[in-house]
Each structure stands twice: as C-alpha cells, then as structure tokens.
Design an enzyme around this catalytic site. Structure first.
Site, mmCIF file in Angstrom:
data_model
loop_
_atom_site.group_PDB
_atom_site.id
_atom_site.type_symbol
_atom_site.label_atom_id
_atom_site.label_comp_id
_atom_site.label_asym_id
_atom_site.label_seq_id
_atom_site.Cartn_x
_atom_site.Cartn_y
_atom_site.Cartn_z
ATOM 1 N N GLY A 203 10.353 38.046 27.731
ATOM 2 C CA GLY A 203 9.579 38.449 28.897
ATOM 3 C C GLY A 203 9.733 39.937 29.114
ATOM 4 N N GLY B 55 8.078 42.325 31.008
ATOM 5 C CA GLY B 55 7.301 42.878 32.115
ATOM 6 C C GLY B 55 8.116 44.005 32.720
ATOM 7 C CB ALA B 56 8.475 45.134 36.228
ATOM 8 N N GLY C 144 12.067 43.152 32.275
ATOM 9 C CA GLY C 144 12.389 43.089 30.846
ATOM 10 C C GLY C 144 12.259 44.462 30.209
ATOM 11 C CG ASN D 178 14.607 38.277 42.688
ATOM 12 O OD1 ASN D 178 15.730 38.697 42.953
ATOM 13 N ND2 ASN D 178 13.535 39.034 42.722
ATOM 14 C CB ALA E 286 10.866 47.937 37.594
ATOM 15 C CE LYS F 266 17.265 41.600 44.961
ATOM 16 N NZ LYS F 266 17.065 41.376 43.542
ATOM 17 C CB SER G 195 7.874 41.626 43.623
ATOM 18 O OG SER G 195 8.713 40.582 44.010
ATOM 19 C CD GLU H 218 9.903 35.357 40.630
ATOM 20 O OE1 GLU H 218 10.155 36.347 41.319
ATOM 21 O OE2 GLU H 218 10.547 35.050 39.611
HETATM 22 N N1 LIG Z 1 9.857 43.930 39.471
HETATM 23 C C1 LIG Z 1 10.909 44.178 40.237
HETATM 24 O O1 LIG Z 1 11.004 45.247 40.846
HETATM 25 C C2 LIG Z 1 12.039 43.173 40.328
HETATM 26 C C3 LIG Z 1 13.240 43.583 40.921
HETATM 27 C C4 LIG Z 1 14.312 42.696 40.952
HETATM 28 C C5 LIG Z 1 14.156 41.419 40.426
HETATM 29 N N2 LIG Z 1 12.974 41.028 39.880
HETATM 30 C C6 LIG Z 1 12.892 39.676 39.316
HETATM 31 O O2 LIG Z 1 12.877 39.784 37.896
HETATM 32 C C7 LIG Z 1 12.142 38.690 37.317
HETATM 33 C C8 LIG Z 1 11.040 39.265 36.435
HETATM 34 O O3 LIG Z 1 10.116 39.940 37.282
HETATM 35 P P1 LIG Z 1 9.101 41.052 36.764
HETATM 36 O O4 LIG Z 1 8.670 41.826 37.954
HETATM 37 O O5 LIG Z 1 9.653 41.779 35.601
HETATM 38 O O6 LIG Z 1 7.876 40.134 36.264
HETATM 39 P P2 LIG Z 1 6.650 40.555 35.328
HETATM 40 O O7 LIG Z 1 6.418 42.022 35.382
HETATM 41 O O8 LIG Z 1 5.531 39.626 35.678
HETATM 42 O O9 LIG Z 1 7.181 40.217 33.862
HETATM 43 C C9 LIG Z 1 7.388 38.927 33.395
HETATM 44 C C10 LIG Z 1 7.016 38.938 31.936
HETATM 45 O O10 LIG Z 1 7.391 37.682 31.350
HETATM 46 C C11 LIG Z 1 6.399 37.379 30.394
HETATM 47 N N3 LIG Z 1 6.471 35.983 30.001
HETATM 48 C C12 LIG Z 1 6.219 34.865 30.721
HETATM 49 N N4 LIG Z 1 6.434 33.763 29.990
HETATM 50 C C13 LIG Z 1 6.827 34.185 28.779
HETATM 51 C C14 LIG Z 1 7.195 33.521 27.582
HETATM 52 N N5 LIG Z 1 7.192 32.199 27.496
HETATM 53 N N6 LIG Z 1 7.533 34.265 26.515
HETATM 54 C C15 LIG Z 1 7.544 35.616 26.572
HETATM 55 N N7 LIG Z 1 7.212 36.306 27.675
HETATM 56 C C16 LIG Z 1 6.861 35.597 28.771
HETATM 57 C C17 LIG Z 1 5.122 37.782 31.059
HETATM 58 O O11 LIG Z 1 4.104 37.863 30.106
HETATM 59 P P3 LIG Z 1 2.571 38.187 30.452
HETATM 60 O O12 LIG Z 1 2.456 39.655 30.277
HETATM 61 O O13 LIG Z 1 1.844 37.403 29.446
HETATM 62 O O14 LIG Z 1 2.317 37.733 31.861
HETATM 63 C C18 LIG Z 1 5.524 39.121 31.664
HETATM 64 O O15 LIG Z 1 5.376 40.165 30.728
HETATM 65 C C19 LIG Z 1 11.603 37.893 38.505
HETATM 66 O O16 LIG Z 1 12.438 36.801 38.787
HETATM 67 C C20 LIG Z 1 11.622 38.905 39.658
HETATM 68 O O17 LIG Z 1 11.726 38.279 40.923
HETATM 69 C C21 LIG Z 1 11.909 41.881 39.814
#
Ligand SMILES: NC(=O)c1ccc[n+]([C@@H]2O[C@H](COP(=O)([O-])OP(=O)(O)OC[C@H]3O[C@@H](n4cnc5c(N)ncnc54)[C@H](OP(=O)(O)O)[C@@H]3O)[C@@H](O)[C@H]2O)c1
Length: 297
Positions: A15, A17-18, A20, A105, A131, A182, A251, A263
């Site tokens: 994964g 995204g932001a 990862g 989260n 992110a 959190k 988010s 989520e």
């Molecule tokens: N963003 C923040 O600021 C932040 C801060 C703290 C915590 N978090 C937590 O961190 C976690 C991730 O959040 P995020 O913001 O990074 O989400 P995100 O940007 O939506 O990234 C998630 C990624 O996972 C990919 N994915 C989903 N299923 C998959 C699979 N089977 N195989 C490979 N890749 C897969 C998605 O692919 P697609 O591109 O195809 O959709 C997307 O690229 C969440 O639990 C969030 O609550 C986020």
C-alpha cells in the site's frame, strides 16, 4: 551489531499511498535497505516531498502478490478496510517468517490481521505524519513524522530499520494508552466529515460541546480497555483544534470530499464496538458512523 549501526533489510511496503510513501522515503533515508513497493497498479516512480526536501525512492515495484518473494519485514500501509486484500501479499512476502508492521489508524490492528498473521509477528504502529498523495507516485509530507511502537524486541527491531532517518521513533511501554489517546483525538474528525467543514468548525461553542461529548465516550471505552486517559483530554484536544489552522482538513473529511471510502469503521466504529463489549453506551459515535456510512461511495 555495533551501536548506531543499521543492518540492511529487505522491506516490503504493502500500500503505497500517503503513509506507505512517507515510510518508504524514511527507509530510504535510513539507507542500505532493499525496498519493495507492493501496489495494485504498476508504479513508475515514487517521489516524496518532505519538509526538508524531495526524496526519490529507489525501490523495486510489484503489482501482483504472485510475483512477490520473501522479505525480512512487511509494512502494511493500506487503509484499514483493505486489510483482507493486503493480506494476500503475506504468503509470499512472509515465506521466511517476516514480521508484519501494521501502520494503520485505530486500536484493532491485531484483531484486524489475526486471521492472516501469527500475533507474535505482528506489530501495530501509530503513525503521526500529516501526508497526502496528490497523484500516484507523488506523496507530500506536510510535517515531521513520528511513529510509536511497543517497547518490545519486535518494536526495537522495527525502530532499528529507521535509524538515521528523520522520523521520531517512540518505543512506548503502554501502547494501549497511546493508541486510545490517538483514537480520542481522531474521533472528533467525524464532525468535520459530517458537516463537510474543516477544523475551524470546532470554534463554534455548540460544536465544541459535541466534540467534548464524542471524546468523553471514547475516553470511557478506552479506560475500560485499560488505557490511562485523563478527564481533561477532551478540553486539551478541543484547545488544540481551535488553536490550529481553521482550514485544516482531516483525512476522514478529505476522503469524503474526494468521493473516497472513509475509514469510519476503524475510527468511531471501533469506539462503538468496544463500547458494546463493555456495556458502555456510545450514542454519539454510533450516530456519527451511521450518518457517515450512509454517505460512503
Ligand atoms: N494520510 C495521513 O496523513 C495519515 C496519518 C496518520 C495515519 N494514517 C493512517 O495510515 C493508513 C494509510 O492511510 P493513507 O492516508 O496512506 O491512505 P492512502 O493514501 O489511501 O493509501 C493507501 C494505499 O493502499 C493501497 N492499497 C489498497 N489495497 C491494496 C492492496 N491489496 N495491495 C496494494 N496496495 C493496496 C491503495 O491503492 P490505490 O492507489 O489503488 O487506492 C493506496 O495506494 C490509514 O489507516 C490512515 O488512517 C494516515
């Protein structure tokens, strides 16, 4: 291994995204690791804009679990609702017993992945890092990164992967408290997602009272789960949100605005589920997820 010396590891990020992407760039800055980006679509490149400058991540990319091979560590950074599809990567990536760090989260990382990972090899990670991912392969970190893990041998092994990188790594003795703290902070975000309004919304008095009541439910349930949470937590968080930029978008709201799935289950939904377990009523969090889930794409 000498003090401060980092051993190279094969690390797969499931994964990208932001979060990862942010974690990949931190691993790259730690240096010496072999990074594999596991994505649903081929990724041509990954560039992460950090506060200190841009990092181009040198990694291999695979877009299908059947093409994966064994690594030393797996980091899952999908949204919580994608746990089942993320787990399809584990048989190949964990073929030599790699531990799995879950950077998601909520407070249920263990329950969520228990069907697929031996719990002794599972490490929940609390990520504090604002992110976003403006496009595939492009991540923007809007502030400093901090990660918290349990103060256990597995937690130390994970932390060692990032030695030398700019992440602030916290090894916490009481992870339950850290995770519920959190969740209390995040629970308020449901109000912004419901009203489609950023953080400034909480400056309103009535909305502030609602935020306090939502946090109070989370505090009650968290305490029943063993977390040490102070009575003043709601007031502290409200003051924090009111002092921050009024246009700040959490988010949950960002996902709703972008038409993405929210989520809700891992956040306010966890408060409701754990409340039921302890016989603690959580009417406001229940209403929040019911209304938000009615808006899910
Ligand atoms: N963003 C923040 O600021 C932040 C801060 C703290 C915590 N978090 C937590 O961190 C976690 C991730 O959040 P995020 O913001 O990074 O989400 P995100 O940007 O939506 O990234 C998630 C990624 O996972 C990919 N994915 C989903 N299923 C998959 C699979 N089977 N195989 C490979 N890749 C897969 C998605 O692919 P697609 O591109 O195809 O959709 C997307 O690229 C969440 O639990 C969030 O609550 C986020």
């Amino acid at each position: 291994m000498g003090k401060g010396e980092v051993s190279m590891a094969r690390v797969a990020i499931v994964g990208v995204g932001a979060i990862g992407g942010a974690i990949s760039s931190l691993l790259q800055l730690a240096g010496g690791h072999e990074i594999t980006l596991c994505t649903r679509r081929p990724l041509r490149q990954l560039t992460v804009a950090m506060p200190s400058g841009s990092v181009r991540v040198e990694a291999s990319n695979i877009a299908a679990p059947e093409r994966a091979g064994p690594v030393d560590w797996v980091v899952v950074a999908t949204k919580a609702y994608d746990a089942e599809s993320a787990a399809r990567w584990f048989p190949a990536l964990c073929a030599q017993g790699a531990p799995v760090a879950v950077a998601q989260n909520g407070v249920e990382q263990r329950e969520r992945f228990a069907p697929w990972v031996d719990l002794a090899r599972l490490l929940p990670v609390i990520v504090d890092c604002p992110a976003e991912r403006p496009a595939d392969g492009e991540v923007r970190m809007r502030g400093a990164a901090q990660m918290s893990v349990e103060d256990t041998p597995l937690g130390h092994d994970f932390a060692a992967l990032f030695a030398g990188s700019p992440v602030k790594m916290k090894l916490v003795a009481d992870f339950v408290t850290a995770a519920w703290w959190k969740l209390c902070l995040n629970a308020v975000g449901a109000l912004n997602a419901l009203t489609l309004k950023p953080a400034g919304l909480l400056r309103d008095e009535a909305m502030g009272r609602l935020a306090l009541a939502i946090v109070a439910e989370c505090v009650a349930v968290g305490r029943a789960e063993g977390a040490q949470l102070s009575d003043s937590l709601g007031e502290e968080f409200l003051a924090h949100y009111r002092a921050g930029p009024p246009d700040s978008v959490n988010s949950l709201l960002a996902d709703r605005l972008a038409g993405r799935r929210m989520e809700t289950s891992a956040r306010n939904g966890a408060i409701v589920r754990k409340g039921e377990k302890h016989g603690i009523p959580t009417p406001l969090n229940r209403m929040a997820i019911t209304l938000l889930d009615a808006q899910q794409p």
